[in-house]
Write a protein that holds these residues in place. Structure first.
Motif, PDB file in Angstrom:
ATOM      1  N   GLN A 301       0.809  -1.211   0.000  1.00  0.00           N
ATOM      2  CA  GLN A 301       0.000   0.000   0.000  1.00  0.00           C
ATOM      3  C   GLN A 301       0.851   1.275   0.000  1.00  0.00           C
ATOM      4  OE1 GLN A 301      -2.833   0.210   3.259  1.00  0.00           O
ATOM      5  NE2 GLN A 301      -2.881   2.424   2.983  1.00  0.00           N
ATOM      6  N   LYS A 304       2.759   1.657  -3.290  1.00  0.00           N
ATOM      7  CA  LYS A 304       1.885   2.019  -4.408  1.00  0.00           C
ATOM      8  C   LYS A 304       1.683   3.536  -4.438  1.00  0.00           C
ATOM      9  CE  LYS A 304      -2.560   0.717  -6.398  1.00  0.00           C
ATOM     10  NZ  LYS A 304      -3.637  -0.280  -6.369  1.00  0.00           N
ATOM     11  N   GLN A 305       1.411   4.106  -3.261  1.00  0.00           N
ATOM     12  CA  GLN A 305       1.205   5.555  -3.218  1.00  0.00           C
ATOM     13  C   GLN A 305       2.482   6.318  -3.572  1.00  0.00           C
ATOM     14  OE1 GLN A 305      -1.116   7.149  -0.021  1.00  0.00           O
ATOM     15  NE2 GLN A 305      -0.071   9.112  -0.039  1.00  0.00           N
ATOM     16  N   PHE A 308       3.218   6.105  -7.273  1.00  0.00           N
ATOM     17  CA  PHE A 308       2.294   6.987  -8.000  1.00  0.00           C
ATOM     18  C   PHE A 308       2.760   8.439  -7.902  1.00  0.00           C
ATOM     19  CE2 PHE A 308      -1.694   9.576  -7.663  1.00  0.00           C
ATOM     20  CZ  PHE A 308      -2.041   9.523  -9.005  1.00  0.00           C
ATOM     21  N   LEU A 309       3.144   8.836  -6.681  1.00  0.00           N
ATOM     22  CA  LEU A 309       3.602  10.220  -6.496  1.00  0.00           C
ATOM     23  C   LEU A 309       4.936  10.464  -7.201  1.00  0.00           C
ATOM     24  CD1 LEU A 309       2.586  10.898  -2.787  1.00  0.00           C
ATOM     25  CD2 LEU A 309       1.443  11.673  -4.878  1.00  0.00           C
ATOM     26  N   GLY A 311       5.462   9.537 -10.120  1.00  0.00           N
ATOM     27  CA  GLY A 311       5.199   9.725 -11.538  1.00  0.00           C
ATOM     28  C   GLY A 311       4.608   8.549 -12.289  1.00  0.00           C
ATOM     29  N   ALA A 312       4.511   7.368 -11.649  1.00  0.00           N
ATOM     30  CA  ALA A 312       3.939   6.219 -12.352  1.00  0.00           C
ATOM     31  C   ALA A 312       2.429   6.402 -12.515  1.00  0.00           C
ATOM     32  CB  ALA A 312       4.214   4.935 -11.574  1.00  0.00           C
ATOM     33  N   ASN A 313       1.889   5.967 -13.657  1.00  0.00           N
ATOM     34  CA  ASN A 313       0.437   5.965 -13.819  1.00  0.00           C
ATOM     35  C   ASN A 313      -0.160   4.916 -12.897  1.00  0.00           C
ATOM     36  OD1 ASN A 313       0.253   7.903 -15.832  1.00  0.00           O
ATOM     37  ND2 ASN A 313       0.622   6.376 -17.432  1.00  0.00           N
ATOM     38  N   LEU A 314      -1.319   5.222 -12.320  1.00  0.00           N
ATOM     39  CA  LEU A 314      -1.943   4.236 -11.441  1.00  0.00           C
ATOM     40  C   LEU A 314      -2.256   2.946 -12.215  1.00  0.00           C
ATOM     41  CD1 LEU A 314      -2.412   4.252  -8.497  1.00  0.00           C
ATOM     42  CD2 LEU A 314      -4.674   5.224  -8.853  1.00  0.00           C
ATOM     43  N   ALA A 315      -2.617   3.089 -13.487  1.00  0.00           N
ATOM     44  CA  ALA A 315      -2.943   1.909 -14.293  1.00  0.00           C
ATOM     45  C   ALA A 315      -1.711   1.049 -14.570  1.00  0.00           C
ATOM     46  CB  ALA A 315      -3.575   2.339 -15.610  1.00  0.00           C
TER      47      ALA A 315
ATOM     48  N   ASP B  20      -4.949  11.202 -13.280  1.00  0.00           N
ATOM     49  CA  ASP B  20      -3.717  10.871 -12.547  1.00  0.00           C
ATOM     50  C   ASP B  20      -2.980  12.139 -12.118  1.00  0.00           C
ATOM     51  OD1 ASP B  20      -4.033   8.166 -12.469  1.00  0.00           O
ATOM     52  OD2 ASP B  20      -2.354   7.670 -13.785  1.00  0.00           O
ATOM     53  N   ARG B  24      -2.532  13.030  -8.223  1.00  0.00           N
ATOM     54  CA  ARG B  24      -1.171  13.169  -7.712  1.00  0.00           C
ATOM     55  C   ARG B  24      -1.014  14.511  -6.988  1.00  0.00           C
ATOM     56  NH1 ARG B  24       1.356  11.816 -12.364  1.00  0.00           N
ATOM     57  NH2 ARG B  24       1.382   9.599 -11.909  1.00  0.00           N
ATOM     58  N   LEU B  27      -2.861  14.385  -3.543  1.00  0.00           N
ATOM     59  CA  LEU B  27      -2.160  13.505  -2.591  1.00  0.00           C
ATOM     60  C   LEU B  27      -0.847  14.116  -2.122  1.00  0.00           C
ATOM     61  CD1 LEU B  27      -2.173   9.740  -3.607  1.00  0.00           C
ATOM     62  CD2 LEU B  27      -3.069  10.765  -1.529  1.00  0.00           C
ATOM     63  N   SER B  28      -0.238  14.950  -2.966  1.00  0.00           N
ATOM     64  CA  SER B  28       1.052  15.556  -2.606  1.00  0.00           C
ATOM     65  C   SER B  28       0.871  16.790  -1.746  1.00  0.00           C
ATOM     66  CB  SER B  28       1.815  15.966  -3.871  1.00  0.00           C
ATOM     67  OG  SER B  28       1.897  14.908  -4.763  1.00  0.00           O
ATOM     68  N   MET B  41      -6.504   2.773  -3.607  1.00  0.00           N
ATOM     69  CA  MET B  41      -6.246   3.900  -4.500  1.00  0.00           C
ATOM     70  C   MET B  41      -7.050   3.799  -5.794  1.00  0.00           C
ATOM     71  SD  MET B  41      -2.183   4.567  -4.077  1.00  0.00           S
ATOM     72  CE  MET B  41      -2.197   6.055  -5.078  1.00  0.00           C
ATOM     73  N   ARG B  45      -9.372   6.619  -7.256  1.00  0.00           N
ATOM     74  CA  ARG B  45      -9.194   7.159  -8.608  1.00  0.00           C
ATOM     75  C   ARG B  45     -10.535   7.225  -9.342  1.00  0.00           C
ATOM     76  NH1 ARG B  45      -8.393   6.033 -13.947  1.00  0.00           N
ATOM     77  NH2 ARG B  45      -6.666   7.105 -14.999  1.00  0.00           N
TER      78      ARG B  45
END
Lengths: 331, 122
Positions: A301, A304-305, A308-309, A311-315, B20, B24, B27-28, B41, B45
């Motif tokens: 968990q 993952k966050q 994502f922060l 720069g990775a796409n959530l998908a 996204d 982002r 969340l930041s 998440m 989303r």
């Protein structure tokens, strides 16, 4: 004030249910023997059947063939007055396999190879469920690929204090024994849409199993992008199959293996720290990466966050949290 | 009937690109991230996407009462004017980053502003 109860019918028998609790919890409260493991909608072991409409999330993770037959997740569904429910037909779910080989590895991990009695289509990294003779069911990720192992399924089983199925697999099961499996389930697997995309694989403990399956699959499909695998454990002996990992990194120039332990190791190749922190420190910018996270749910968990922060796409973030069975509490 | 911002910026594909970036940003932002942090998440989303679709005037099924109910637990946790402004700011930044024309940004911001009382339970 008394709670307003609803009545549902389980296999024809009326049961009084608390509508604020899941059907699974109500069955357990009524002392009905129900199969379950994670209670989070992940393991899919608690499926039951009904002809009533159920919310989308009760069926989201199920295969179309099971949805067609009215299967739903009893841990994700609240009881409704008059609902009729049937137990799962075990024949719909479980097939027989034969134990082909067992290798005892370090860290109380057994590498077990199973040969299914019928065609079992899966994607490496997905998980299957195994039932022990007492009817307890637990999930194990698939480390093998069809290319590398034909029809044999490879799973990694770690014995631990409360592991009813894992300890049975690790201590009692012998070669040529029969083991019942169901599945495959889960959406944490390699997708061959961008062979040049870099892959970051982070896992703790037997979270290595799905990552190994994903890496083998990527390599068998000529993945050209970098593949960085990070495997972490509490201490040295929790890191297993290290020779096999080294062989892969020697053979493929795009494969890099990183090992980490929470306790300082004498081996200078093993970095001290949480493996997810080590990986993220090495890869501060993850735009355009595909990321696979397997093992400890808390690690999955938070990583993952963070990914994502970064720069990775959530998908593009795939995860397989190894939810443990909630211990039974007497209250 | 005139096209909505949703249609003009390219429909669902554009929302997917925006979600996204927007998620982002919220969340930041430590002043509001507590309202967005979650164990799931992907479910979060989906909510962000529904919000952006609505802000763009696209197809959505939210009534004012539903917005009110959905945000009530957050209001109970202290959601206030400053958080609302911060989220609106991130929406504007997201659209600017995606080079959405300013008149369309204004339209989207007006729709977002129209949710103010329901979101804050006023």
């Amino acid at each position: 004030m008394e709670k307003q109860l609803v009545t549902i019918y389980f296999d024809g028998s009326p049961l009084s249910c608390d509508p604020s609790k899941s059907i699974l919890d109500n069955l357990l409260d009524n002392n009905v023997k129900a199969t379950f493991s994670c209670k989070k909608g992940t393991c899919l072991t608690c499926v039951l059947r009904t002809s009533h409409d159920v919310p989308k999330k009760s069926q989201d993770a199920l295969k179309p063939a099971l949805i067609e037959q009215g299967y739903f997740l009893s841990c994700q569904t609240m009881p409704i007055e008059g609902m009729e429910i049937l137990p799962s037909e075990q024949n719909d779910l479980f097939i027989k396999t034969t134990v082909k080989e067992i290798k005892q590895l370090s860290g109380h991990v057994a590498q077990i190879f199973l040969t299914p009695s019928e065609n079992f289509n899966y994607r490496p990294g997905q998980f299957l469920n195994i039932k022990n003779p007492d009817g307890e069911v637990r999930s194990y990720s698939i480390a093998s690929t069809k290319v590398q192992a034909n029809d044999t399924l490879e799973i990694h089983v770690k014995k631990h204090q409360f592991g009813k199925v894992s300890n049975w697999l690790g201590d009692e099961v012998k070669i040529n024994d029969e083991v019942e499996i169901s599945g495959p389930n889960g959406d944490c697997f390699y997708i061959n849409d961008q062979p040049e995309q870099p892959l970051l694989l982070i896992g703790t403990g037997t979270g290595l199993a799905p990552l190994l399956g994903i890496m083998r699959q990527a390599l068998s499909q000529n993945h050209t992008g970098d593949i960085k695998l990070y495997h972490g454990a509490v201490e040295d002996d929790g890191l297993y199959l290290t020779d096999e990992l080294k062989k892969l990194s020697d053979k493929y120039s795009n494969v890099e293996i990183h090992l980490g332990t929470l306790k300082q190791s004498d081996n200078k190749d093993i970095v001290c720290g949480s493996i997810n922190d080590i990986a993220l420190a090495n890869h501060a910018e993850l735009k355009g990466w595909k990321i696979y996270l397997c093992g400890d749910p808390q690690m999955v968990q938070t990583t993952k966050q963070k990914a994502f922060l970064s720069g990775a796409n959530l998908a593009d973030i795939f995860s397989d949290p190894f939810e443990m069975k909630t211990p039974v509490t007497l209250d | 009937m005139s096209d909505t911002v949703f249609d003009k910026i390219g429909g669902e594909g554009a929302v997917n690109a925006a979600v996204d970036i927007f998620y982002r940003k919220v969340l930041s932002d430590s002043s509001i991230s507590q309202f967005f942090e979650t164990t799931d998440m992907d479910a979060q989303r989906v909510k962000q996407k529904a919000f952006l679709t609505m802000a763009f005037g696209g197809p959505n099924n939210y009534s004012g009462q539903e917005m009110r109910n959905a945000h009530a637990p957050l209001v109970a946790k202290g959601l206030n004017e400053s958080h609302f402004s911060a989220v609106a700011g991130h929406l504007q930044d997201t659209l600017e980053e995606l080079k959405v024309p300013s008149e369309l940004i204004n339209e989207a911001m007006a729709i977002a502003a129209s949710t103010h009382d329901d979101v804050l339970g006023l």
